[in-house]
Every structure is written in structure tokens, then in C-alpha cells.
Design a protein around this motif. Structure first.
Motif, mmCIF file in Angstrom:
data_model
loop_
_atom_site.group_PDB
_atom_site.id
_atom_site.type_symbol
_atom_site.label_atom_id
_atom_site.label_comp_id
_atom_site.label_asym_id
_atom_site.label_seq_id
_atom_site.Cartn_x
_atom_site.Cartn_y
_atom_site.Cartn_z
ATOM 1 N N ALA A 35 80.993 52.590 -12.247
ATOM 2 C CA ALA A 35 80.102 52.206 -13.342
ATOM 3 C C ALA A 35 80.626 50.992 -14.099
ATOM 4 N N VAL A 36 81.939 50.762 -14.054
ATOM 5 C CA VAL A 36 82.503 49.574 -14.703
ATOM 6 C C VAL A 36 82.713 48.468 -13.685
ATOM 7 N N TRP A 37 83.182 48.854 -12.496
ATOM 8 C CA TRP A 37 83.507 47.833 -11.490
ATOM 9 C C TRP A 37 82.286 47.031 -11.060
ATOM 10 N N LEU A 38 81.222 47.717 -10.704
ATOM 11 C CA LEU A 38 80.078 47.017 -10.099
ATOM 12 C C LEU A 38 79.382 46.079 -11.082
ATOM 13 N N PRO A 39 79.040 46.536 -12.304
ATOM 14 C CA PRO A 39 78.409 45.575 -13.219
ATOM 15 C C PRO A 39 79.300 44.373 -13.514
ATOM 16 N N ALA A 40 80.636 44.574 -13.479
ATOM 17 C CA ALA A 40 81.529 43.441 -13.736
ATOM 18 C C ALA A 40 81.309 42.340 -12.704
ATOM 19 N N GLY A 41 80.917 42.730 -11.480
ATOM 20 C CA GLY A 41 80.721 41.730 -10.434
ATOM 21 C C GLY A 41 79.532 40.825 -10.685
ATOM 22 N N ALA A 42 78.582 41.287 -11.492
ATOM 23 C CA ALA A 42 77.370 40.493 -11.733
ATOM 24 C C ALA A 42 77.647 39.420 -12.774
ATOM 25 N N SER A 43 78.663 38.590 -12.530
ATOM 26 C CA SER A 43 79.024 37.544 -13.478
ATOM 27 C C SER A 43 78.599 36.186 -12.939
ATOM 28 N N ALA A 44 77.527 35.652 -13.501
ATOM 29 C CA ALA A 44 77.013 34.362 -13.042
ATOM 30 C C ALA A 44 78.056 33.268 -13.257
ATOM 31 N N PHE A 45 78.817 33.418 -14.323
ATOM 32 C CA PHE A 45 79.842 32.432 -14.644
ATOM 33 C C PHE A 45 80.817 32.263 -13.472
ATOM 34 N N ASN A 46 81.312 33.383 -12.947
ATOM 35 C CA ASN A 46 82.229 33.325 -11.805
ATOM 36 C C ASN A 46 81.585 32.651 -10.614
ATOM 37 N N VAL A 47 80.359 33.065 -10.294
ATOM 38 C CA VAL A 47 79.696 32.532 -9.102
ATOM 39 C C VAL A 47 79.539 31.018 -9.227
ATOM 40 N N VAL A 48 79.088 30.570 -10.398
ATOM 41 C CA VAL A 48 78.885 29.142 -10.607
ATOM 42 C C VAL A 48 80.219 28.398 -10.499
ATOM 43 N N LEU A 49 81.244 28.968 -11.115
ATOM 44 C CA LEU A 49 82.573 28.355 -11.095
ATOM 45 C C LEU A 49 83.055 28.171 -9.655
ATOM 46 N N VAL A 50 82.941 29.230 -8.860
ATOM 47 C CA VAL A 50 83.438 29.182 -7.483
ATOM 48 C C VAL A 50 82.571 28.251 -6.632
ATOM 49 N N ALA A 51 81.254 28.316 -6.821
ATOM 50 C CA ALA A 51 80.373 27.446 -6.043
ATOM 51 C C ALA A 51 80.678 25.976 -6.326
ATOM 52 N N ARG A 52 80.911 25.647 -7.607
ATOM 53 C CA ARG A 52 81.275 24.266 -7.966
ATOM 54 C C ARG A 52 82.545 23.840 -7.249
ATOM 55 N N PHE A 53 83.511 24.771 -7.198
ATOM 56 C CA PHE A 53 84.771 24.452 -6.536
ATOM 57 C C PHE A 53 84.533 24.201 -5.045
ATOM 58 N N PHE A 54 83.739 25.068 -4.421
ATOM 59 C CA PHE A 54 83.456 24.894 -2.991
ATOM 60 C C PHE A 54 82.724 23.574 -2.749
ATOM 61 N N ASP A 55 81.878 23.174 -3.683
ATOM 62 C CA ASP A 55 81.183 21.892 -3.548
ATOM 63 C C ASP A 55 82.181 20.749 -3.388
ATOM 64 N N SER A 56 83.337 20.903 -4.054
ATOM 65 C CA SER A 56 84.297 19.796 -4.060
ATOM 66 C C SER A 56 85.183 19.792 -2.819
ATOM 67 N N LEU A 57 85.099 20.837 -1.988
ATOM 68 C CA LEU A 57 85.917 20.856 -0.766
ATOM 69 C C LEU A 57 85.330 19.868 0.245
ATOM 70 N N PRO A 58 86.206 19.206 1.004
ATOM 71 C CA PRO A 58 85.707 18.189 1.944
ATOM 72 C C PRO A 58 84.884 18.812 3.075
ATOM 73 N N ARG A 59 83.668 18.280 3.257
ATOM 74 C CA ARG A 59 82.769 18.801 4.297
ATOM 75 C C ARG A 59 83.301 18.562 5.703
ATOM 76 N N GLU A 60 84.106 17.491 5.858
ATOM 77 C CA GLU A 60 84.572 17.132 7.207
ATOM 78 C C GLU A 60 85.349 18.286 7.821
ATOM 79 N N ILE A 61 86.135 18.977 6.967
ATOM 80 C CA ILE A 61 86.937 20.086 7.496
ATOM 81 C C ILE A 61 86.023 21.172 8.045
ATOM 82 N N PHE A 62 84.920 21.453 7.305
ATOM 83 C CA PHE A 62 83.983 22.477 7.777
ATOM 84 C C PHE A 62 83.380 22.061 9.106
ATOM 85 N N GLU A 63 82.996 20.769 9.173
ATOM 86 C CA GLU A 63 82.398 20.270 10.421
ATOM 87 C C GLU A 63 83.369 20.420 11.579
#
Lengths: 317, 327
Positions: free
Chosen positions: B195-223
């Protein structure tokens, strides 16, 4: 949005045909399934614990429900009950008073502290650690400790200190006029360090060429602080202001643990009232509680919107 | 938006390595000093610092600030530490006196043995660990889908996540409680850590933070990894996750602090003593003997403060980052 649409129409015909011919099999082969599987934790957690409750909030606000019997639709009755409640003006006034006091106590102090600290050449770490220390103290601990500091007897901690300079004794939390400022003082103690660190991080970004240029123009130290350092903080200051108001409008812990809304409803805030309406025998109405929380959310949304409209021209730095 | 740049002032304030013969350390220190001398500076220039009036004014302002910080920020905690070892009647009658009737460990013993602070402490750790895991799992996998895989529906998902940032917590309180009492699948989650763990995961702040970071990773490596035949899962596990250690660290610090601080939600859903975290338990202790209460408060403060002192750079960087992202 428009650029993306343009791109889509400009696609070579071969690609467009392939998309039309998409079958479940090609979708899986192109990684559609694995995207979905990887998004599953997010979809489930957000779906059940964020998106669905938001919908539920609206539904529950027009229902009469005790979570056991099937809910009944009551239209806007919950909202009308809230508006008719004689406590509403008190609660709104208290919450606004808390937010205002929090701004007066807590807004200028971290700013001055951060600007002073950004000019430190050594031991900046020591200063920031000291400033941030209260933030890591568990809030319940902080409140219970301060509650003891506010002991109304002359032997209480604050009364002893003030007694040394011939003031008091004050009854702090038992005094209708004094209770709210006492709460805000503790809240400021607990939160100011976080704001200091945010400002410090923003101050690092001041381009040193600006200071160099100001010096070429013969600016004094104070002019540099006023005309270079401060304007650079403008964007952050606007954001922290609105975030602080949104945060303090939902204050719960301090009024709940210090005074439980007393004395004589002097510290009953909106959030505490939501709690009492839903989870104590005072109200026992989940419908009214959600209606009240929606009203607060709507007010905050409108206020933020107006705020950003009004400050749009200033905050672009 | 710059995400994980270490604020350089914090970088320069790390404690200087103590070993004098350590050449590496010396070089590092010299480089750091060079950094200070070249680019970074505040409003006061080196020339300003040489002027006596400016120097003395700012020195004394800094001194006053230090005294205020010690009294205002550290003072209450020092008092709390003293209370933990003060007999109850002294706490009540002369709280500021320096052990008039001697020090005692009675309070600490009472808090530990009779009130089982240790047990509730472990509950808090358990709450924090689970919240941390769910938050990191949701944020990294979600951020990966939003930023790297980008399926057709990613844009809609991104907006749906962002939108929740603008919904104040107060709205969720009652409906979330209803869902936890009567979840769509399975039995009631009251008194369950989920009841505490799962709602804690619904943090938009974390998702946005991590997605922004992934945006900055070089695409060439993924390719390159895709060329070598890595599928989405392999790419995530072997390339993206190892590269995202800094942002996972920041999310972890946020997660632990937040779950350590949380009161209202655990108070509503973790009611039984077997699962209560410290914050909820301390609140119910408000009326016990003052000495014992103070010892319990002091014990509860010890670990977060110690953690902060050890990981201070991460904490402070994370806090500054919070502002940078909000801004």
C-alpha cells in the motif's frame, strides 16, 4: 504537434504502405511488444495509483459513500454542504494565513543565506551541510521536538530562553493568536535548507563574464550582487514562490501533530479538515472530503495559471 | 534543461584527501584550485577581496551567518541529543541546564527495550527499500520506453505522466485510500507494505527526470548495440542501465528521503504495530514519559543524519537538482 504531422505526410510512399500492411506479427517483430512489456510497470502503477484515483476523485465528489455500502449519486450536494459549513471561512482563512506567514518567514531568509554563501571561498560545504541538516530530520521528530520546545510553562525551552531577556512566559500553542506563527516557525526551520541548496545550485550558473563586464564598467560589490546575481535568480525565485504556496496550502503534519486544529479551530487548515471529514467521526464523509480537496486543487490550478500569465514576461531570463 | 551536471561548487568542497604522499590526490587538488581561479567566481572578485573594507564586511557577514546556522539549524538537534541522556525531571524543570543531576542512559534503554524502537526502525527501512525499488523500476523502464524506444503511443504516455505533475497530492488522498481498501485485483492492502510501495512508484517527477537523462545519452551507442543484434531488453540491461548510474543515484536519494519523511499516508494504511514505520509509531508515543520520548526521537534522527553526513554530496546535489528540474 504540427511538425510531426507534416513529417508523417511527407513520408516516402513505400514506408506508408508498409505501415498500412501492419499486422500483429510485424508489430511484435518491430519491438512493439517489448516496448509494451517495458512500459508495463509504469502503466500499471500510474494507472492504478495515479490516473484512476484522479478519475475517482471526481466521481466520489458527487457520491455519498462510506466505502462499504454501494455509493449513491447525490449530485452537487457535497459541494453545497461544504459551502454551507460555517467552518469553511475559518479553514480558508487559516490556510491562507499559514501560507502568508510561511512566505514572510521563509522566503527572504534562504535567499539572503544563499547569496552570502555563494560568495564563500572556503568551507562552502560546511555551511551547506549545516543549512540542510534540519531537512533530513524526520518531520514527525521535528514537530514532536518543537512541541516540547513550545512548553507553555515558564520552564519550557523557549520560555526559559526568552525569560533570560525578560520576555514571556508565552503560552505558544495554547494561544489562538500565537499558535499559527509557532507552527510556521517550525515549518520554516524544517524546510529552509532545501531552498538554500536550490538557490546555491542556481547561483553556480551565473556566467562569470557578467561579473567581469560589470567590473569593467566600475560596478561596486553591492551593484554586482543587485544587478548580476539577483536577476540571475529571478526564474528560480518565481518557481520556488509558486511551489511554496502550492505546498503550504496543503500543510497537514504541523497542524495535525502540534495542535490538531486547535485552540478553537485557530490552526484548522484545509488539508486537516479533509482528513477529519474523511477519516474521523467528525465528518465520516468521503464525498465531502473529496469535494473539498477538489475545490482546493481547482483553486491552486487557477492561481498558478494566473501567476504564470502575470509573470510570463518577467520570468524569461 | 541540464540534468546531471554536478554543481561545481559542491565538487570543489569535497574533503581534501588526507594522505600527503598521494600524488593523484595532490594533482586533483591542484586542478581543483585551478578551476576556482579560472572560471568560477562569485560577485566578489579577487581584487575585491583584497580591499580591506570589502574583505572585513563579508568576512564578518559570513561569520554571523555561521553562528546563526549553528544556533538555528544545529542547536535544536544538539538539545535533542542532550535530552536523550537527561533524567526526565531535569528535562521538565531545567531543560537548558547542563546535566544538573547527572546524565543517564535510562531513557535510551527504555526506548530501545520497552518501546522496541529498533523494530519500528526496521519497518521504516523495509518501507524505504520497497519504495526505492518500485520507484527505480518504474522510472527506469518508463523513462527507457519514453526516451529510447519511443513507440507510437509514447507521446500520449508522456503527456499522461506529465499531467499528473500538476495534480496536487490532496486530490489523491481519499480516492487512493478507497483503492487501497478495495483494490481492483486482490484483497485489501491495508497493513500491507504494498500500500505504500506501489503508490510511491507513481512519481511523475522521477519518470521525467530519468527520461531527460536518457535523452542526453548518445544515440550512436544505441545504434551500434542494435547493429550488434541487441534487442530492447538487452539494450536496456547492458547499455542503458549501466550508463544511468548517476540518475539512479539521485532518484534513490529522493526515494529514501521521501519515504523516510512520509507520515500521513503510512499513518492511514499501516496501522498495525507489526508494519508501522517509525514516524507513525513516534506520533502515538507523544504521551509517554518525556525522557523516553526524547531518546526515541534522538534514535530516529541518528540514522538519517548519519546517512546525510556520509552521502552529503549526493544529498546536496540531488536537492539542487530538484530545483533545477522544477525550474
Amino acid at each position: 504537434m504540427t511538425t510531426a504531422d507534416a513529417v508523417r505526410t511527407d513520408r516516402p510512399p513505400a514506408l506508408a504502405r508498409r505501415e498500412r500492411a501492419r499486422t500483429p506479427a510485424t508489430w511484435v517483430r518491430r519491438g512493439g511488444l517489448s516496448s509494451l512489456v517495458l512500459a508495463l510497470p509504469l502503466l500499471l502503477v500510474f494507472g492504478i495509483f495515479s490516473w484512476w484515483p484522479i478519475v475517482q476523485a471526481v466521481v466520489m465528489s458527487v457520491q455519498e459513500t462510506n466505502l462499504i455500502d454501494p455509493p449513491t449519486f447525490v449530485g452537487l450536494e457535497n459541494f453545497l454542504t461544504i459551502f454551507a459549513d460555517p467552518l469553511l471561512p475559518t479553514v480558508v482563512r487559516n490556510t491562507a494565513w499559514f501560507a502568508l506567514l510561511a512566505l514572510v518567514f521563509g522566503y527572504p531568509v534562504p535567499l539572503v543565506g544563499a547569496v552570502l554563501m555563494s560568495e564563500l571561498r572556503r568551507r562552502k560545504g560546511l555551511y551547506s551541510v549545516l543549512a540542510y541538516l534540519p531537512v533530513v530530520v524526520p518531520p514527525v521528530v521535528a514537530v514532536l521536538l518543537w512541541k516540547f520546545f513550545y512548553d507553555p510553562r515558564p520552564e519550557g525551552v523557549f520560555n526559559t530562553i526568552l525569560g533570560a531577556v525578560g520576555l514571556g512566559p508565552y503560552s505558544w500553542l495554547n494561544d489562538q493568536a500565537m499558535a499559527m506563527p509557532a507552527l510556521v516557525l517550525e515549518a520554516t526551520w524544517a524546510a529552509a535548507g532545501g531552498t538554500v541548496i536550490i538557490y546555491l545550485a542556481a547561483l553556480i550558473g551565473v556566467p562569470s563574464e557578467l561579473y567581469d563586464a560589470a567590473e569593467v564598467d566600475g560596478a561596486s560589490v553591492w551593484r554586482k550582487v543587485w544587478h548580476v546575481t539577483m536577476p540571475h535568480l529571478r526564474g528560480v525565485l518565481f518557481i520556488t514562490l509558486i511551489l511554496q504556496v502550492i505546498g503550504t496550502a496543503q500543510v497537514f503534519l504541523e497542524p495535525f501533530l502540534f495542535t490538531n486544529g486547535g485552540p478553537n479551530h485557530a490552526t484548522l487548515t484545509v488539508m486537516l479538515w479533509v482528513y477529519q471529514l474523511a477519516f474521523t467521526s467528525i465528518g465520516n464523509s468521503f464525498g465531502e472530503a473529496t469535494a473539498l480537496s477538489l475545490l482546493l486543487a481547482a483553486f491552486l490550478a487557477v492561481m498558478s495559471l494566473v501567476y504564470f500569465r502575470l509573470t510570463r514576461s518577467w520570468s524569461q531570463s | 534543461m541540464t540534468t546531471v551536471q554536478t554543481p561545481s561548487s559542491l565538487r570543489t568542497t569535497q574533503p581534501a584527501p588526507a594522505v600527503p604522499g598521494d600524488v593523484d590526490a595532490r594533482v586533483r587538488r591542484r586542478r581543483r584550485r585551478l578551476v576556482i581561479d579560472s572560471g568560477e567566481r562569485g560577485a566578489l572578485s579577487t581584487a575585491d577581496w583584497r580591499r580591506p573594507l570589502v574583505k572585513h564586511t563579508w568576512r564578518s557577514m559570513h561569520l554571523v551567518l555561521l553562528v546563526l546556522l549553528v544556533v538555528w539549524c544545529l542547536g535544536p538537534l544538539l538539545l535533542l541529543g542532550k535530552f536523550a541522556f537527561t533524567p526526565t525531571q531535569d528535562i521538565q524543570s531545567t531543560p537548558l541546564a547542563f546535566f544538573p543531576n547527572g546524565a543517564t542512559t535510562h531513557n535510551v534503554e527504555m526506548a530501545w527495550t520497552r518501546y522496541h524502537i529498533g523494530q519500528f526502525f526496521l519497518n521504516t527501512v523495509w518501507v524505504a527499500v520497497g519504495s526505492w525499488f518500485v520507484q527505480v523500476l518504474v522510472a527506469t523502464t518508463g523513462g527507457y520506453v519514453l526516451s529510447v524506444l519511443r513507440p507510437a503511443w509514447a507521446r500520449a504516455l508522456h503527456w499522461a505522466v506529465l499531467a499528473t505533475l500538476f495534480v496536487p497530492a490532496v486530490v489523491l488522498l481519499v480516492p487512493l485510500y478507497k483503492i487501497v481498501v478495495d483494490p481492483p485485483i486482490g484483497p485489501s492492502l491495508i497493513n500491507s507494505y504494498l500500500a505504500v510501495w506501489l503508490p510511491a512508484g507513481a512519481s511523475a517527477f522521477n519518470v521525467v527526470l530519468v527520461a531527460r537523462f536518457f535523452d542526453s545519452l548518445p544515440r550512436e551507442i544505441f545504434e551500434a548495440a542494435r547493429m550488434d543484434g541487441a534487442g530492447p531488453f538487452r539494450l536496456f540491461r547492458s547499455i542503458v542501465l549501466p550508463m544511468s548510474r548517476p540518475i539512479v543515484g539521485v532518484v534513490s536519494v529522493f526515494a529514501v528521503i521521501a519515504s523516510w519523511k512520509d507520515f500521513l499516508w503510512p499513518f492511514l494504511v499501516l496501522k498495525s504495530d507489526a508494519v508501522k514505520p517509525l514516524s507513525v509509531y513516534l506520533q502515538s508515543m507523544a504521551n509517554v514519559d518525556k525522557g523516553t520520548l526524547m531518546a526515541a526521537l534522538a534514535i530516529s534522527t541518528l540514522i538519517p543524519v548519519a546517512m546525510f553526513l556520509v552521502f552529503q554530496r549526493m544529498f546536496l546535489r540531488g536537492a539542487g537538482l530538484g530545483g533545477a528540474v522544477k525550474g
